[in-house]
Structure formats: C-alpha cells, structure tokens
Design a protein around this motif. Structure first.
Motif, PDB file in Angstrom:
ATOM      1  N   PHE A   1       0.878  -1.174   0.000  1.00  0.00           N
ATOM      2  CA  PHE A   1       0.000   0.000   0.000  1.00  0.00           C
ATOM      3  C   PHE A   1       0.917   1.226   0.000  1.00  0.00           C
ATOM      4  CE2 PHE A   1      -2.601   3.349   1.751  1.00  0.00           C
ATOM      5  CZ  PHE A   1      -3.895   3.077   1.330  1.00  0.00           C
ATOM      6  N   ARG A   2       0.957   1.942  -1.117  1.00  0.00           N
ATOM      7  CA  ARG A   2       1.939   2.999  -1.276  1.00  0.00           C
ATOM      8  C   ARG A   2       1.249   4.317  -1.621  1.00  0.00           C
ATOM      9  NH1 ARG A   2       6.688   0.523  -0.972  1.00  0.00           N
ATOM     10  NH2 ARG A   2       7.938   2.302  -1.706  1.00  0.00           N
ATOM     11  N   VAL A   3       1.861   5.395  -1.156  1.00  0.00           N
ATOM     12  CA  VAL A   3       1.303   6.731  -1.324  1.00  0.00           C
ATOM     13  C   VAL A   3       2.418   7.643  -1.818  1.00  0.00           C
ATOM     14  CG1 VAL A   3       0.284   8.707  -0.121  1.00  0.00           C
ATOM     15  CG2 VAL A   3      -0.398   6.386   0.502  1.00  0.00           C
ATOM     16  N   GLU A   4       2.073   8.548  -2.715  1.00  0.00           N
ATOM     17  CA  GLU A   4       3.070   9.511  -3.170  1.00  0.00           C
ATOM     18  C   GLU A   4       3.494  10.397  -2.005  1.00  0.00           C
ATOM     19  OE1 GLU A   4       3.680  12.371  -7.045  1.00  0.00           O
ATOM     20  OE2 GLU A   4       1.790  12.546  -5.918  1.00  0.00           O
ATOM     21  N   ALA A   5       4.796  10.433  -1.734  1.00  0.00           N
ATOM     22  CA  ALA A   5       5.289  11.193  -0.583  1.00  0.00           C
ATOM     23  C   ALA A   5       6.703  11.698  -0.867  1.00  0.00           C
ATOM     24  CB  ALA A   5       5.287  10.305   0.664  1.00  0.00           C
ATOM     25  N   PRO A   6       6.863  13.019  -0.815  1.00  0.00           N
ATOM     26  CA  PRO A   6       5.849  14.060  -0.703  1.00  0.00           C
ATOM     27  C   PRO A   6       4.938  14.130  -1.933  1.00  0.00           C
ATOM     28  CG  PRO A   6       8.006  14.937  -0.118  1.00  0.00           C
ATOM     29  CD  PRO A   6       8.227  13.598  -0.737  1.00  0.00           C
ATOM     30  N   THR A   7       3.747  14.698  -1.734  1.00  0.00           N
ATOM     31  CA  THR A   7       2.811  14.872  -2.837  1.00  0.00           C
ATOM     32  C   THR A   7       3.474  15.703  -3.941  1.00  0.00           C
ATOM     33  OG1 THR A   7       0.969  14.803  -1.285  1.00  0.00           O
ATOM     34  CG2 THR A   7       0.541  15.764  -3.447  1.00  0.00           C
ATOM     35  N   GLY A   8       3.379  15.170  -5.166  1.00  0.00           N
ATOM     36  CA  GLY A   8       3.976  15.861  -6.299  1.00  0.00           C
ATOM     37  C   GLY A   8       5.401  15.462  -6.598  1.00  0.00           C
ATOM     38  N   SER A   9       5.990  14.603  -5.744  1.00  0.00           N
ATOM     39  CA  SER A   9       7.398  14.230  -5.939  1.00  0.00           C
ATOM     40  C   SER A   9       7.577  13.104  -6.945  1.00  0.00           C
ATOM     41  CB  SER A   9       7.990  13.786  -4.606  1.00  0.00           C
ATOM     42  OG  SER A   9       7.398  12.562  -4.166  1.00  0.00           O
ATOM     43  N   GLY A  10       6.504  12.343  -7.210  1.00  0.00           N
ATOM     44  CA  GLY A  10       6.624  11.173  -8.065  1.00  0.00           C
ATOM     45  C   GLY A  10       7.191   9.958  -7.357  1.00  0.00           C
ATOM     46  N   ARG A  11       7.497  10.094  -6.078  1.00  0.00           N
ATOM     47  CA  ARG A  11       8.040   8.988  -5.299  1.00  0.00           C
ATOM     48  C   ARG A  11       6.940   8.407  -4.421  1.00  0.00           C
ATOM     49  NH1 ARG A  11      12.304  10.371  -0.609  1.00  0.00           N
ATOM     50  NH2 ARG A  11      10.389  11.309   0.215  1.00  0.00           N
ATOM     51  N   THR A  12       6.854   7.093  -4.342  1.00  0.00           N
ATOM     52  CA  THR A  12       5.859   6.471  -3.472  1.00  0.00           C
ATOM     53  C   THR A  12       6.550   5.763  -2.321  1.00  0.00           C
ATOM     54  OG1 THR A  12       5.793   4.387  -4.706  1.00  0.00           O
ATOM     55  CG2 THR A  12       4.256   6.136  -5.386  1.00  0.00           C
ATOM     56  N   LEU A  13       5.890   5.805  -1.173  1.00  0.00           N
ATOM     57  CA  LEU A  13       6.398   5.165   0.036  1.00  0.00           C
ATOM     58  C   LEU A  13       5.278   4.369   0.682  1.00  0.00           C
ATOM     59  CD1 LEU A  13       8.357   8.126   1.716  1.00  0.00           C
ATOM     60  CD2 LEU A  13       9.323   6.291   0.312  1.00  0.00           C
ATOM     61  N   SER A  14       5.652   3.330   1.416  1.00  0.00           N
ATOM     62  CA  SER A  14       4.674   2.627   2.244  1.00  0.00           C
ATOM     63  C   SER A  14       4.331   3.502   3.442  1.00  0.00           C
ATOM     64  CB  SER A  14       5.244   1.295   2.731  1.00  0.00           C
ATOM     65  OG  SER A  14       6.249   1.517   3.715  1.00  0.00           O
ATOM     66  N   LEU A  15       3.245   3.163   4.125  1.00  0.00           N
ATOM     67  CA  LEU A  15       2.836   3.958   5.283  1.00  0.00           C
ATOM     68  C   LEU A  15       3.869   3.877   6.393  1.00  0.00           C
ATOM     69  CD1 LEU A  15      -0.989   3.192   5.357  1.00  0.00           C
ATOM     70  CD2 LEU A  15       0.219   5.088   4.258  1.00  0.00           C
ATOM     71  N   GLY A  16       4.527   2.724   6.515  1.00  0.00           N
ATOM     72  CA  GLY A  16       5.588   2.594   7.506  1.00  0.00           C
ATOM     73  C   GLY A  16       6.769   3.493   7.176  1.00  0.00           C
ATOM     74  N   GLU A  17       7.099   3.583   5.900  1.00  0.00           N
ATOM     75  CA  GLU A  17       8.203   4.460   5.487  1.00  0.00           C
ATOM     76  C   GLU A  17       7.839   5.926   5.687  1.00  0.00           C
ATOM     77  OE1 GLU A  17      10.270   1.721   1.995  1.00  0.00           O
ATOM     78  OE2 GLU A  17       8.463   2.898   1.524  1.00  0.00           O
ATOM     79  N   ILE A  18       6.587   6.268   5.461  1.00  0.00           N
ATOM     80  CA  ILE A  18       6.145   7.647   5.714  1.00  0.00           C
ATOM     81  C   ILE A  18       6.253   7.961   7.204  1.00  0.00           C
ATOM     82  CG2 ILE A  18       4.145   9.184   5.678  1.00  0.00           C
ATOM     83  CD1 ILE A  18       3.280   7.723   3.100  1.00  0.00           C
ATOM     84  N   ALA A  19       5.847   7.020   8.053  1.00  0.00           N
ATOM     85  CA  ALA A  19       5.967   7.222   9.501  1.00  0.00           C
ATOM     86  C   ALA A  19       7.423   7.433   9.893  1.00  0.00           C
ATOM     87  CB  ALA A  19       5.368   6.036  10.254  1.00  0.00           C
ATOM     88  N   ASP A  20       8.332   6.638   9.322  1.00  0.00           N
ATOM     89  CA  ASP A  20       9.755   6.796   9.618  1.00  0.00           C
ATOM     90  C   ASP A  20      10.258   8.169   9.178  1.00  0.00           C
ATOM     91  OD1 ASP A  20       9.890   4.268  10.702  1.00  0.00           O
ATOM     92  OD2 ASP A  20      10.675   3.324   8.879  1.00  0.00           O
TER      93      ASP A  20
END
Length: 893
Positions: free
Chosen positions: A793-812
């Motif tokens: 489950f991946r989300v673009e992070a930061p928004t507009g960066s074109g990079r996706t991270l898992s929610l755990g990676e976003i928390a880190d």
C-alpha cells in the motif's frame, strides 16, 4: 509503535534495581525535584475576588509571601510533601533582589502571553532521583527585569518575543554557569553540589546561598506544630520536623549561616504590623534577601534559628575559574565525616546513571541523538512536582486566615469541590504550566514509561481516582478550568504504557489495565451523554486542547442557536472506543466476562464511524470539517483545512485473527453485526478482508479516504514541512480563509510561529506551527495502518514528488523530520535555535537542547514555552523507535 528495545537491560543496572525495590519500598522516591519552577501566579495561590491569579501573587511578591500550597526554586529538591526543601539563591552584587526563583512575564505583560525569561537546562536525571543535574546561566550585570517587561509590552503581535538573549547580556560571555546537582547516598541522605564557572573575560564576584527551608504548613490553621532549624556548635544546622527523624545540614566551608522564618512579610506587602503572634520577632521569608542585598542585619535572626536558612558563600572568580560547593542533608544519627565520601558518592551515582542510559540507548549509535534523548528524559524527570490543591479548602479558606471573597464559591472550579490533590505529578512545563493537563499527562506517561513504567502507570491512574475524577465521571482538564474538555487520550495511553511495561518487565500488568479500564468506561459514557448534543454520535467538546485553531473560540456557543459539530471531537471518540475495545480484548483473553465490553465498544465505534461519514466528511474535498448545524437542520461546513481534519486518522485498530479466534462470543457478535449492517461494513471496516499476517482493520478511513487525507497532509504546499506536519495548511499564507457567520466576517491565516491573535491569551498558536503531540499520534496511526496494509500500500510522498512510500516508510520519514528539530543537522545547526548565533555556535550553549511547546512551521525554530518536555519530550520516544537511523539532511521535497 515500535517497542522500546533492550527492555530488560534497564533492570540489570543499579538504578534499575532501585526501581524494582521501589515497588515494595518507595524510600528512594521520597526525595526528588518536587518543587515547582513557579508557584506564584497559579490558581492555587489565588485568593483574589476576580480570579486574576497572575496579579494576585506576582513575581515581585513571591520572595515575601509564604505560599499556601507548594514551594518553588531554581533546581529545587525536596521531600514528597516538601516538609524540607533545598535550592540555591544567587546574587551578582548588582541585582535589586536575590535570584531565588525564575522570572517571567505574566499573560498581560507579554506580547504573546506568559513566558519564562531565563536560561536554564535540565541535563541529567534518573527515575528515582538518585542523581540529578541541571544548569542555570546567571549574567554578571543586573538582571533586566524591567527591560524585559517594558520591551515585550511595547512590541505588538506581529513582533517576536523579546528574550533574555536579545538583551546582549550574554554576548561577551559575561555570565556564570551555575551547575546544580544532587546525589543520594541513601534514600534520606542527600548530597548537593553547586559548581560555578565564570565564563566571562574579567574576574567577577558572586554570592551563592544554598538554602534549606520548611514549607509553611503552620500559618493556615493556627494549631500546627512548627518545624525548627537551628545552628549547631560544629557549624552544621540541626533540622527538626514533627513526625520526621532529626536531620543535619552540613555546608562545607561556608562563610556564614543566616536564619529567618518562612512567613509572609506583611510590612512590605500590606503596610501592616505582625499578622499573628508568631511574627513578633519580625523575621520573614525575604529576610535573607534583605540581609544580603540591602545589608539589613536585623532581617535575620541573631539567635540563628528559624524555618528557613542559608549557607552563605562569597566567591571571587577569575576568568574561566570554577568553584565547587559541597553540602549534605542527612539523618542526624549519621556520625561520619559528611564530606569524606562526598566525591565518591557523586562519582558512583554518575556512573550508575551512565550505565542506566547505556542500557536504554544500546542501539542508538549517534552520540548527538543520545544526548538529545537523555536531555529530553531529564527534562521530563525534573518536571515532577508536588501538586497540592484541595478545592474545598481553597474555596472555603483557612481558619487562621481572612475568609476568601464571597463570590469564590461560584467561581473557578466551583463544581469540583471533591478534588483533593496532594501527589507527585508530571508537569507539562514546571514554570509555564506548573499544573497537570489531562491529555498532556497521558502523552507524558508514554515517555516516562521508557524509564519508569511504574510511575507512568501511577500517573494515568491519578486522574481516574476519586480524588480527581468528578462523580459524574468527567476528568479534570487543567487547573484554570477543570470543566473544560481535553482530548480523551487516557485509554490510548493506558494501552501503550501497558505494552511498554510488558516489554520492559516481561510481565503483563492486567491489574493496572482492569483498574483504569473500569474507570474509563464511565468517562466514555460521560462523553456520550454530555458531548453529543443531539444523540447522533457526532460530538462537540470545545477547543479540545487546540486553542486558537478555529475561526472562533470553539468553547463558546457559536450563536444563532446553532451547535458546532466537531470533526476532531468525533474522531477522538472513535479512537477512544477503539482503544477501550482493544483493552477489553486483552482482558477478555484472561477473563471471558470482558467480551461483552469488547462488543460494546466495537459497536459504538461503528456507529460513530457511520455518523462521521455523513456528518463531518466532505467527499468533494476529500477532507473532514467542523460543521455548524442550525436549529432548523441546516448544515454549514467550515471548509478550512487544519489539523482538526487530520485527527480522524487516529481512529484505527488492527486486530489479530488469532486473538479474535480465542473469543468466540466477541467473534460471533462482530460477524453478526457486520453481516446485519452491510452499510457499516462497507463504509468503515476491512474486517472481512484479512490483511498481512491475518489481521483485520477497523478505521474511520477506507483506503481512498486515507489516501485523500494523505495527499493533503504530505503536500509541502499544505501541511508537510521539513520538520513535521503543520497544524494549519500553508495555502492560507497567501490567501487567508474567510467565513461569514452571525453577522461577522471571520478569518484564519497561516501563522507559522507566534500567534497573531489574543484568542486563549495568545500564549499558544495552532494556526501553522508544528506540534509534536499531534504529529506523534499521526506516526502511531500510520504504523497501525501499515501493520494491516503492509509494504504494497503505497502513497506519493511528498505529494507531487513522483516517489511512493509505504505507510511505515512515511511514519519513519516523519519521525526523522521531528527528531531533526532538536538534533544537529549536516550543517551543524539545530533548527530549534533558528538564527541564534550563541545557541548555534557557542560551545557553552550549542549542546544544551531546549524542548519548546511548538515549532515554526517553516524553519523549525522553537516557539512558546521553552521547557515543555511534557509535549516535546516525545522526541525521546521517536529516537528510540528510529534507533540507528541516520539524520535527515533535508527536506520536504
């Protein structure tokens, strides 16, 4: 939330052994830093007719007036009920008064509310207070009391606060570092060491007065027996206190001993004669101040007895020179030379503190992160104080004192006459907020549980005790208004502390969990009955700790007969239900009678979730908003993007299939409810779609709603900053939000630092800065979502960066950003200190870290209360969870 690592190693240390011993014998907890940093200006000491506590007992009165409910001092140390207190006083020969307590502005004096105007740092502490160390910086020149007041009063809301460093007094190093340290040789054998270093380029003189005194407990009733301090023939001071063993105070090499009484100086304050017979001799609380500063020999008792004394040292210090003073307060029965083992005891306690933190930090290689974490924990441990407040006695007055004003019985906290607090409580900030706040205390307990889980559990149990909790099951919010509502975080904190304690000790404390669960079920019902005006599972609550985040004061009626349905209040209640459900499941695994309670909170969560989807979620915007609901049924969303709309992320629970399988009644009821209410199942639950590790998800947010919120939250143009999530979207920097209601044109702009309004006194600002508590709860929630969804489950992070991270990676990543506020970055600078050259570069400043109330939404500069480890000490927990993680060099992009 990751468990603290290397748990059991703490209890293999000498300090850990003392913690174990304290479970059955609390002797090692008898002495501690239990004096407040500020007792003046508090509600407890306010006996005015108008409730203006700051004006009734201001700083100028504090040296002359005996306190009724506590004591204060700089780096103070005392017994749990402050029968005996230790703290130093200082005089640089230029100040108009002794430096006995920390100075700061009252709410009316500051352009951004009250604020301490001193430089001090909590450097080290152990949980049993076997070793404590702090640093105070005292200028050579006169302390600018009037200048700080007049300049801050002159400045407007658009100007920053005028701080002590801004005066230039410290620019050339013309100050003394005063390190105050304590070590216990035994539970009641206290060593006090004061080391003074002249940092200036010229010689300077400094008078140091380590003081010992008894809290005044005798003036209020008239019949209480008085303690006594008296000079002994060997240069020591004999200390007698009713009900306590005789003690001796030893001051190595003191030039003199001065004695007075801890009594109010009615002559100075009120122009009257002695108020009672005990005042006949004319020795008052400010007697030592009068003797040293103004040379009034008659201000101290020539018979060398009283209830307050000081050992006087006159120091002449060459540039860079350090002088160390040694003092000891111990049982009179001890006959050995009090200073023969003094240095050895201090060395041993320092080594034991090092061993304790080495066990905690074994997997944290970065020395700077170790230092930041240790100082955060030191601030938390130094901020424990005696909180004494019997509301009934405070309202009714004392027999030996004039009666309080008649209107007092109907004034502040009038409905809380049952409160009778006399406990050691963790303070948010022992100067700015020297009183508990319920949600602060819940979060503080998480940090305290890292090093002292027994104390953490005790703190959570305090507010549900009958001495605090209202008979109607409300929890007191904070001293200035017990009836206000803070976010209901106690269930969350109880569950997390239970987990942390189990990891540390290897034993689940189900007795603690049962005690607090039983009380919190009552409090949950209070919220349902009192804060859901229409009975629709949509909640109100007031400001809920977020001060000025709204376009108007959310604690007051919005007018026009309308109600304000709050997104955050509704989300807090959904979270509350899930946390109580989780606790009930844990207890049901041991006792099946708790299955019924697990069912109850599961169902209540689903009802709240369904209501929130219809009531505060805006599908078009993909965001949650507060809604004004008129008496005629008209709904008017307040479409402003603030932290209020992100709090629904907190309401998430991940349940393990293996646990649910062991609870047949709960499992069957869960399945029946979801099958019979497919609308609820479809809207809020992923229970019938097992995630990774055979888990089930309960949340306010299905995947698309979560992604919609995260798209806003992780957008650098909105909430995401280099240093965490802002409390208000940055889109309102260029174009403030406008809203018309009840004939008013209301607005809200992005204000990244100090508040631009006086709402809630202007002391705190939730309109743009980064606040650690709400950020840490976001991180905790993202980790729970990750436990279910896993890495796919991946989300673009930061928004507009074109990079996706898992929610755990976003928390880190968010954790690293928040840690980066205090840690030194690749450029050698700490964002918390902004453009302050001294704090960034001076070797005597740059490694001492302050933990601010909140942080500039763009730069990370610390703002607000400067010692609020009650909030920002959460960085210690983040460092523990992100152990071994390299520091972040940048950025929000």
């Amino acid at each position: 939330m990751t468990q603290p690592h290397a748990a059991s190693r703490l209890f293999d240390t000498a300090e850990g052994a003392r913690l174990v011993q304290a479970r059955s014998d609390p002797a090692w907890r008898r002495w501690g830093p239990y004096l407040s940093d500020r007792q003046w200006g508090t509600v407890r000491e306010d006996y005015s007719p108008d409730g203006e506590a700051w004006d009734y007992l201001p700083h100028d009165h504090a040296r002359s007036r005996a306190y009724r409910w506590g004591e204060d001092g700089i780096g103070g140390f005392g017994t749990a009920h402050l029968e005996w207190c230790l703290a130093p006083a200082l005089w640089n020969g230029r100040d108009p008064i002794l430096k006995e307590r920390l100075f700061g502005l009252t709410n009316a004096e500051g352009n951004h509310g009250e604020d301490v105007k001193e430089l001090y740092y909590y450097l080290d502490a152990t949980p049993t207070h076997s070793f404590m160390r702090m640093l105070y910086k005292y200028p050579h020149d006169a302390f600018p009391y009037e200048g700080l007041i007049s300049e801050n009063r002159r400045r407007g809301l658009d100007d920053p606060e005028f701080e002590l460093l801004d005066t230039g007094l410290f620019d050339a190093g013309r100050y003394c570092d005063v390190e105050i340290a304590y070590a216990k040789a035994a539970p009641d054998d206290v060593l006090m060491r004061i080391s003074v270093t002249n940092r200036g380029p010229e010689a300077t003189a400094l008078t140091v007065l380590p003081q010992l005194w008894a809290r005044n407990t005798w003036s209020w009733r008239g019949e209480a027996e008085r303690p006594e301090l008296s000079a002994a023939g060997d240069g020591s001071v004999r200390a007698l206190h009713p009900g306590l063993a005789p003690m001796r105070f030893h001051a190595q090499g003191a030039d003199d001993l001065l004695f007075t009484e801890n009594e109010t100086n009615t002559h100075r304050l009120f122009g009257t004669g002695p108020a009672k017979a005990s005042d006949k001799e004319g020795f008052y609380k400010d007697g030592i101040d009068a003797r040293v500063v103004r040379g009034e020999a008659g201000a101290v008792n020539p018979a060398q007895r009283g209830t307050k004394c000081a050992a006087l040292y006159r120091l002449d210090l060459a540039p860079g020179q350090t002088r160390t003073l040694r003092l000891r307060f111990r049982p009179e029965a001890e006959a050995a030379d009090p200073f023969a083992d003094f240095d050895a005891v201090f060395s041993a306690r320092q080594d034991e503190a090092d061993a304790f933190y080495e066990a905690l930090q074994a997997n944290i290689p970065d020395p700077d992160l170790r230092s930041v974490q240790r100082q955060a924990l030191a601030g938390m441990l130094w901020s424990k104080q005696l909180y004494h407040y019997d509301v009934r006695e405070w309202q009714d007055g004392d027999p030996a004192e004039p009666p309080p004003p008649a209107g007092r019985r109907g004034g502040r906290n009038a409905d809380w006459r049952h409160v009778r607090a006399a406990d050691i409580v963790s303070m948010p900030d022992a100067w700015e907020y020297p009183w508990f706040a319920s949600w602060d205390l819940a979060l503080q307990s998480l940090v305290l549980a890292m090093v002292d889980p027994d104390f953490a559990k005790g703190q959570l149990l305090l507010l549900v005790d009958e001495a605090y909790m209202h008979p109607n099951a409300a929890l007191p919010a904070y001293e200035w208004g017990f009836s206000d509502a803070n976010p209901p975080l106690h269930a969350f904190a109880a569950w997390r502390v239970f987990e942390m304690d189990r990891a540390l000790t290897g034993r689940p404390d189900h007795a603690f969990l049962k005690r607090i669960f039983n009380k919190l079920t009552l409090n949950f019902t209070w919220w349902v009955n009192r804060k859901d005006a229409a009975g629709r599972n949509l909640f109100q609550g007031g400001f809920l700790g977020l001060d000025n985040i709204g376009i108007f004061d959310r604690s007051k009626p919005v007018g026009e007969g309308a109600e304000l349905t709050q997104s955050d209040a509704t989300a807090w209640m959904a979270m509350y239900a899930l946390d109580l459900m989780r606790i009930a499941i844990e207890l049901a695994l041991q006792d099946s009678t708790y299955e019924d309670m697990a069912e109850k909170f599961f169902e209540h969560f689903l009802l709240i979730a369904a209501a929130s989807g219809d009531g505060v979620w805006d599908e078009a915007d993909g965001y949650f908003y507060d809604v004004i609901e008129s008496a005629g049924g008209k709904r008017l969303p307040i479409r402003v993007r603030t932290m209020v709309g992100l709090i629904p992320i907190y309401a998430v629970a991940v349940l393990k299939e293996e646990e649910i399988a062991r609870l047949p009644r709960f499992s069957a009821r869960l399945q029946f409810f979801l099958e019979s209410r497919p609308d609820l199942a479809r809207l809020v639950s992923r229970w019938n779609e097992p995630g990774q590790g055979r888990t089930g998800l309960l949340s306010l947010l299905r995947g698309h709603r979560l992604k919609a919120l995260l798209r806003r939250m992780l957008d650098p143009a909105e909430f995401l900053s280099d240093n965490g999530i802002r409390a208000v979207s940055k889109v309102y920097a260029a174009t403030p939000f406008r809203f018309s209601w009840a004939g008013q044109d209301l607005g809200l702009a992005y204000e990244p630092a100090e508040s631009g309004s006086r709402l809630f006194g202007g002391n705190s600002n939730w309109r743009g800065p980064v606040w650690l508590p709400v950020n840490v709860l976001l991180i905790e929630s993202l980790r729970r979502f990750h436990d279910y969804y896993g890495p796919d489950f991946r989300v673009e992070a930061p928004t507009g960066s074109g990079r996706t991270l898992s929610l755990g990676e976003i928390a880190d990543d968010l954790s690293r950003r928040l840690i980066g506020l205090s840690a030194r970055g690749a450029d050698g600078r700490r964002p918390v200190y902004g453009d302050s050259r001294i704090e960034q570069e001076d070797p005597h400043f740059r490694d001492h870290v302050l933990f601010y109330e909140y942080y500039h939404g763009d730069t990370g500069r610390g703002v607000g209360a400067s010692h609020q480890t009650g909030w920002s000490g959460l960085v210690a927990l983040l460092i523990q969870q992100c152990e071994g993680t390299p520091r972040r060099d940048s950025t929000a992009g």
